[in-house]
Design an enzyme around this catalytic site. Structure first.
Site, PDB file in Angstrom:
ATOM      1  N   CYS A   1      48.891  49.673  -7.526  1.00  0.00           N
ATOM      2  CA  CYS A   1      48.104  49.999  -6.341  1.00  0.00           C
ATOM      3  C   CYS A   1      48.531  49.089  -5.203  1.00  0.00           C
ATOM      4  O   CYS A   1      48.581  47.862  -5.358  1.00  0.00           O
ATOM      5  CB  CYS A   1      46.609  49.852  -6.601  1.00  0.00           C
ATOM      6  SG  CYS A   1      45.590  50.397  -5.201  1.00  0.00           S
TER       7      CYS A   1
ATOM      8  N   ASP B   1      25.780  50.003  14.370  1.00  0.00           N
ATOM      9  CA  ASP B   1      26.790  50.198  13.327  1.00  0.00           C
ATOM     10  C   ASP B   1      26.255  51.200  12.310  1.00  0.00           C
ATOM     11  O   ASP B   1      25.951  50.848  11.162  1.00  0.00           O
ATOM     12  CB  ASP B   1      27.123  48.859  12.664  1.00  0.00           C
ATOM     13  CG  ASP B   1      28.231  48.978  11.621  1.00  0.00           C
ATOM     14  OD1 ASP B   1      28.929  50.011  11.609  1.00  0.00           O
ATOM     15  OD2 ASP B   1      28.391  48.051  10.811  1.00  0.00           O
TER      16      ASP B   1
ATOM     17  N   CYS C   1      32.529  54.313  11.859  1.00  0.00           N
ATOM     18  CA  CYS C   1      33.511  54.669  10.844  1.00  0.00           C
ATOM     19  C   CYS C   1      33.841  56.154  10.904  1.00  0.00           C
ATOM     20  O   CYS C   1      34.455  56.696   9.983  1.00  0.00           O
ATOM     21  CB  CYS C   1      33.014  54.280   9.455  1.00  0.00           C
ATOM     22  SG  CYS C   1      31.463  55.082   8.980  1.00  0.00           S
TER      23      CYS C   1
ATOM     24  N   GLN D   1      32.419  45.371   4.575  1.00  0.00           N
ATOM     25  CA  GLN D   1      33.610  45.871   5.260  1.00  0.00           C
ATOM     26  C   GLN D   1      34.795  45.812   4.304  1.00  0.00           C
ATOM     27  O   GLN D   1      34.936  44.885   3.507  1.00  0.00           O
ATOM     28  CB  GLN D   1      33.885  45.061   6.518  1.00  0.00           C
ATOM     29  CG  GLN D   1      32.842  45.222   7.605  1.00  0.00           C
ATOM     30  CD  GLN D   1      32.782  46.619   8.187  1.00  0.00           C
ATOM     31  OE1 GLN D   1      33.749  47.377   8.130  1.00  0.00           O
ATOM     32  NE2 GLN D   1      31.633  46.978   8.754  1.00  0.00           N
TER      33      GLN D   1
END
Length: 393
Positions: free
Chosen positions: A132, A325, A351, A234
């Site tokens: 990964c 947010d 986001c 985050q």
């Protein structure tokens, strides 16, 4: 320009030609041939991971750094253009490879063994992870031993695995059953051998901690904050620092700030002056409250669902600045109240460029100016884009 030249990458990751055709796994500068094949151009790179493009963890490993940064900008600019908005879009900050500190993987028993990984592209099938290029090394190092543990526990159904890199090490929340002395001993041995900070099982009735030698925390704004099971963090440390710097830049020199959808306090604990922090998740706001109290920070933490009960105009007008947010759905009702309030400055962290642009239009129609946007690419090689923006009266 050749009509088959790829000129941009669309929101879902397909390349788009000059004449409006779409091509999967194409980068700007590639050529879409009449037979449907793609001739790579200068912005097309060899994907670094053997699992690409089958693994759903990444969609854009075929883009070089310049092309991916441009995709991030285009994703935001396109969302704004849909509402006839534009502003200064700063240079994107894209997280380096192998820095993702949280992820949800999937596991299942198949063919006499346990497989763990992300779900495949547009599929529920799990791509067994053997390398990964986005996960932090500490998280990836836990994958192989976790396969062995889940086999020992005799898992029989598909399970979700939430992995988070905390101050003390790797925090794991596994959706599986683990009963009996042998299971308990296997979990303890796994945790001791693999630097696991906390291990919890959720068999459908909520998390049950099975291993936590020391209380698990994440440090936000220099303050250790108790980390609830499965809480939001985050995705990367540098993404967090970029968003915090942008928010501080946006609200400075405000001395009384409201942090709405505050979570664990990434912004509330990083701002100067008095901060009102509102959050609907009870465990998160209690963590923030206790951490701020121990650190002597001027943070008033309020358990409040801002979708059901957004701040009123009278409440908003008490603050020098507002930090927003929200989740991916945005903050439609709160933005509507802000549009008629007199708050001088808003820092909006998003986001989802689409819901952000919708809320931005409401704010601009109410008399705000969209000053700038700082793009952030925390989810490297994915189509997921984040941003921080400043609005002023």
């Amino acid at each position: 320009m050749n009509a088959g030249t790829i000129v941009r990458v669309a929101a879902r990751g397909d390349g788009v030609t000059a004449d409006g055709r779409y091509a999967a796994l194409a980068a700007p500068g590639d050529i879409l041939n009449p037979n449907g094949s793609v001739a790579p151009g200068p912005r097309h790179q060899a994907p670094p991971c053997r699992h690409f493009p089958g693994c759903g963890g990444c969609q854009l490993q075929h883009l070089d750094d310049a092309a991916y940064a441009q995709f991030v900008i285009d994703r935001i600019a396109g969302a704004l253009a849909a509402h006839d908005l534009e502003t200064d879009i700063r240079t994107p900050v894209v997280s380096p490879p192998r820095t993702r500190r949280r992820a949800t993987l999937h596991a299942e028993a198949k063919g006499g063994r346990v497989i763990i990984g992300f779900a495949g592209q547009s599929s529920h099938a799990i791509v067994d992870m053997h390398e990964c290029h986005i996960l932090a090394p500490e998280l990836f190092a836990a994958v192989a031993p976790l396969r062995t543990l889940l086999a020992q526990l005799g898992m029989k159904r598909r399970a979700d695995i939430q992995m988070t890199l905390c101050d003390q090490g790797v925090d794991l929340l596994v959706g599986a059953r683990a009963e009996g002395l042998a299971a308990a001993e296997a979990i303890i041995a796994f945790c001791q051998d693999n630097n696991i900070a906390r291990f919890a099982i959720d068999d459908g009735l909520g998390p049950e901690t099975r291993w936590e030698p020391d209380p698990v925390t994440v440090t936000l704004g220099g303050v250790p904050v108790p980390f609830p099971h499965g809480a939001f963090l985050q995705a990367t440390a540098d993404g967090e620092s970029t968003l915090v710097a942008a928010v501080r830049d946006a609200v400075r020199p405000a001395t009384t700030v409201a942090d709405l959808f505050a979570g664990l306090g990434i912004f509330a604990l990083s701002l100067e002056g008095k901060v009102y922090a509102a959050e609907a998740a009870r465990d998160a706001i209690l963590s923030l409250k206790s951490a701020a109290g121990r650190a002597g920070r001027q943070v008033f933490a309020d358990h409040r669902d801002l979708y059901r009960r957004p701040l009123t105009i009278q409440e908003l007008d008490r603050f020098d600045a507002i930090v927003l947010d929200p989740p991916r759905a945005g903050a439609r009702d709160q933005a509507a109240a802000l549009a008629v309030a007199r708050t001088p400055v808003i820092a909006y962290v998003s986001c989802n460029p689409s819901s952000f642009a919708r809320d931005a239009l409401a704010l601009c129609d109410g008399g705000y100016r969209l000053d700038w946007i700082q793009p952030v690419g925390q989810f490297r090689w994915s189509t997921h884009v984040e941003l921080a923006a400043r609005f002023s009266r």
